[in-house]
Design a protein around this motif. Sequence first.
Motif, PDB file in Angstrom:
ATOM      1  N   ALA A 213       0.830  -1.205   0.000  1.00 20.44           N
ATOM      2  CA  ALA A 213       0.000   0.000   0.000  1.00 20.44           C
ATOM      3  C   ALA A 213       0.865   1.255   0.000  1.00 20.44           C
ATOM      4  N   ASP A 214       0.306   2.338  -0.513  1.00 28.73           N
ATOM      5  CA  ASP A 214       1.003   3.626  -0.511  1.00 28.73           C
ATOM      6  C   ASP A 214       0.876   4.351   0.822  1.00 28.73           C
ATOM      7  N   ALA A 215      -0.202   4.063   1.554  1.00 30.81           N
ATOM      8  CA  ALA A 215      -0.432   4.748   2.822  1.00 30.81           C
ATOM      9  C   ALA A 215      -1.280   3.872   3.744  1.00 30.81           C
ATOM     10  N   VAL A 216      -1.198   4.165   5.028  1.00 28.57           N
ATOM     11  CA  VAL A 216      -1.930   3.420   6.054  1.00 28.57           C
ATOM     12  C   VAL A 216      -2.827   4.386   6.811  1.00 28.57           C
ATOM     13  N   LEU A 217      -4.089   4.005   6.984  1.00 27.81           N
ATOM     14  CA  LEU A 217      -5.021   4.836   7.747  1.00 27.81           C
ATOM     15  C   LEU A 217      -5.258   4.213   9.114  1.00 27.81           C
ATOM     16  N   PHE A 218      -4.942   4.986  10.163  1.00 23.29           N
ATOM     17  CA  PHE A 218      -5.178   4.570  11.540  1.00 23.29           C
ATOM     18  C   PHE A 218      -6.387   5.345  12.066  1.00 23.29           C
ATOM     19  N   VAL A 219      -7.343   4.637  12.657  1.00 28.28           N
ATOM     20  CA  VAL A 219      -8.544   5.282  13.206  1.00 28.28           C
ATOM     21  C   VAL A 219      -8.722   4.854  14.654  1.00 28.28           C
ATOM     22  N   THR A 220      -9.062   5.821  15.502  1.00 27.48           N
ATOM     23  CA  THR A 220      -9.310   5.561  16.924  1.00 27.48           C
ATOM     24  C   THR A 220     -10.699   6.048  17.299  1.00 27.48           C
ATOM     25  N   ILE A 221     -11.439   5.219  18.019  1.00 26.38           N
ATOM     26  CA  ILE A 221     -12.748   5.623  18.546  1.00 26.38           C
ATOM     27  C   ILE A 221     -12.518   6.202  19.939  1.00 26.38           C
ATOM     28  N   ASN A 222     -12.748   7.497  20.088  1.00 26.96           N
ATOM     29  CA  ASN A 222     -12.586   8.143  21.395  1.00 26.96           C
ATOM     30  C   ASN A 222     -13.870   8.113  22.218  1.00 26.96           C
ATOM     31  N   GLN A 223     -15.003   8.134  21.525  1.00 30.66           N
ATOM     32  CA  GLN A 223     -16.289   8.111  22.229  1.00 30.66           C
ATOM     33  C   GLN A 223     -17.338   7.453  21.351  1.00 30.66           C
ATOM     34  N   TRP A 224     -18.186   6.654  22.009  1.00 34.30           N
ATOM     35  CA  TRP A 224     -19.261   5.922  21.311  1.00 34.30           C
ATOM     36  C   TRP A 224     -20.261   5.540  22.388  1.00 34.30           C
ATOM     37  N   ASP A 225     -21.192   6.430  22.669  1.00 36.66           N
ATOM     38  CA  ASP A 225     -22.110   6.156  23.774  1.00 36.66           C
ATOM     39  C   ASP A 225     -23.429   6.895  23.610  1.00 36.66           C
ATOM     40  N   ALA A 226     -24.367   6.557  24.473  1.00 36.03           N
ATOM     41  CA  ALA A 226     -25.677   7.199  24.510  1.00 36.03           C
ATOM     42  C   ALA A 226     -25.958   7.607  25.956  1.00 36.03           C
ATOM     43  N   GLN A 227     -26.210   8.887  26.178  1.00 39.01           N
ATOM     44  CA  GLN A 227     -26.428   9.404  27.521  1.00 39.01           C
ATOM     45  C   GLN A 227     -27.843   9.955  27.652  1.00 39.01           C
ATOM     46  N   TYR A 228     -28.501   9.559  28.737  1.00 36.72           N
ATOM     47  CA  TYR A 228     -29.862  10.011  29.006  1.00 36.72           C
ATOM     48  C   TYR A 228     -29.820  11.320  29.782  1.00 36.72           C
ATOM     49  N   ILE A 229     -30.443  12.365  29.216  1.00 37.92           N
ATOM     50  CA  ILE A 229     -30.484  13.673  29.871  1.00 37.92           C
ATOM     51  C   ILE A 229     -31.929  14.154  29.880  1.00 37.92           C
ATOM     52  N   ILE A 230     -32.535  14.161  31.046  1.00 34.52           N
ATOM     53  CA  ILE A 230     -33.916  14.608  31.256  1.00 34.52           C
ATOM     54  C   ILE A 230     -34.868  13.814  30.365  1.00 34.52           C
ATOM     55  N   LEU A 231     -35.338  14.402  29.259  1.00 40.33           N
ATOM     56  CA  LEU A 231     -36.304  13.711  28.405  1.00 40.33           C
ATOM     57  C   LEU A 231     -35.693  13.309  27.071  1.00 40.33           C
ATOM     58  N   SER A 232     -34.392  13.273  26.995  1.00 41.57           N
ATOM     59  CA  SER A 232     -33.753  12.993  25.719  1.00 41.57           C
ATOM     60  C   SER A 232     -32.518  12.128  25.914  1.00 41.57           C
ATOM     61  N   THR A 233     -32.241  11.292  24.932  1.00 43.74           N
ATOM     62  CA  THR A 233     -31.014  10.515  24.917  1.00 43.74           C
ATOM     63  C   THR A 233     -30.122  11.051  23.798  1.00 43.74           C
ATOM     64  N   THR A 234     -28.911  11.433  24.148  1.00 41.51           N
ATOM     65  CA  THR A 234     -27.965  11.972  23.180  1.00 41.51           C
ATOM     66  C   THR A 234     -26.956  10.901  22.789  1.00 41.51           C
ATOM     67  N   VAL A 235     -26.935  10.568  21.508  1.00 44.25           N
ATOM     68  CA  VAL A 235     -25.988   9.586  20.982  1.00 44.25           C
ATOM     69  C   VAL A 235     -24.768  10.339  20.450  1.00 44.25           C
ATOM     70  N   THR A 236     -23.573   9.901  20.854  1.00 43.23           N
ATOM     71  CA  THR A 236     -22.341  10.608  20.499  1.00 43.23           C
ATOM     72  C   THR A 236     -21.309   9.655  19.914  1.00 43.23           C
ATOM     73  N   VAL A 237     -20.663  10.094  18.833  1.00 47.13           N
ATOM     74  CA  VAL A 237     -19.505   9.373  18.298  1.00 47.13           C
ATOM     75  C   VAL A 237     -18.369  10.376  18.142  1.00 47.13           C
ATOM     76  N   ASP A 238     -17.152   9.919  18.403  1.00 50.63           N
ATOM     77  CA  ASP A 238     -15.973  10.782  18.305  1.00 50.63           C
ATOM     78  C   ASP A 238     -14.818   9.944  17.766  1.00 50.63           C
ATOM     79  N   PHE A 239     -14.343  10.296  16.574  1.00 51.40           N
ATOM     80  CA  PHE A 239     -13.295   9.510  15.915  1.00 51.40           C
ATOM     81  C   PHE A 239     -12.061  10.366  15.641  1.00 51.40           C
ATOM     82  N   GLU A 240     -10.914   9.696  15.598  1.00 53.53           N
ATOM     83  CA  GLU A 240      -9.660  10.336  15.216  1.00 53.53           C
ATOM     84  C   GLU A 240      -9.056   9.571  14.039  1.00 53.53           C
TER      85      GLU A 240
END
Length: 216
Positions: free
Chosen positions: A111-138
Amino acid sequence: MKGFISRISTLLLIASSALLVGCQTTAPKRDLAAYEAANPRSIVVVPIVNKSLDVDAPNYVLSALPVPIAEKGYYVFPVNTTKMVLEQEGFYEPERVHEQPPETIAKMFGADAVLFVTINQWDAQYIILSTTVTVDFEYRLVSKTGEELWKNTQRMQYSPNNSNGGLIGMLVSAAIARAAPNYMPLTIQANSMALRTGQNALLDGPYLKEKLPQQK
């Protein structure tokens, strides 16, 4: 009674303000001279380092990576084959793969190049009347000679909105999202923004359709 209604109205107002799709990026490290010298045409995507608690997260992210890379104009080595070859060489843990010299990995696949990926965040948090789904990648792209060609991060959030169903509808939507959050739409969107369409996207590859000469 008025106090109870006032409290409910406040909760609804706070919840509605949270029903947003958000994204956040940081400026990538670009070295155009290094990129032009490397002139990458093919990219191998190695197994993903997962810093979240969801053991299935890397499989979801990995499955959504080849399309935006290919649409950006690069040849992408099949991710399942890449994983199998690495395991045959004794590299079972993504963390160990990321510790290896990029030159070694690139040479293994041609290959000419290599791609490295890291998952920093992958979760769902319940806040009052809503659930917030979050993803964070590098993301980090390194040439076969070890030069870093590109780096980016992408963070996205989503809160399902079912305000038409009133308070009960919002509670049900939040409970469903918390019990079985749907990460794939966010993952696809995050990869697309980081790699293909965002202002900090990966530079165009040689196989981009717009770059190919038109047939007469």
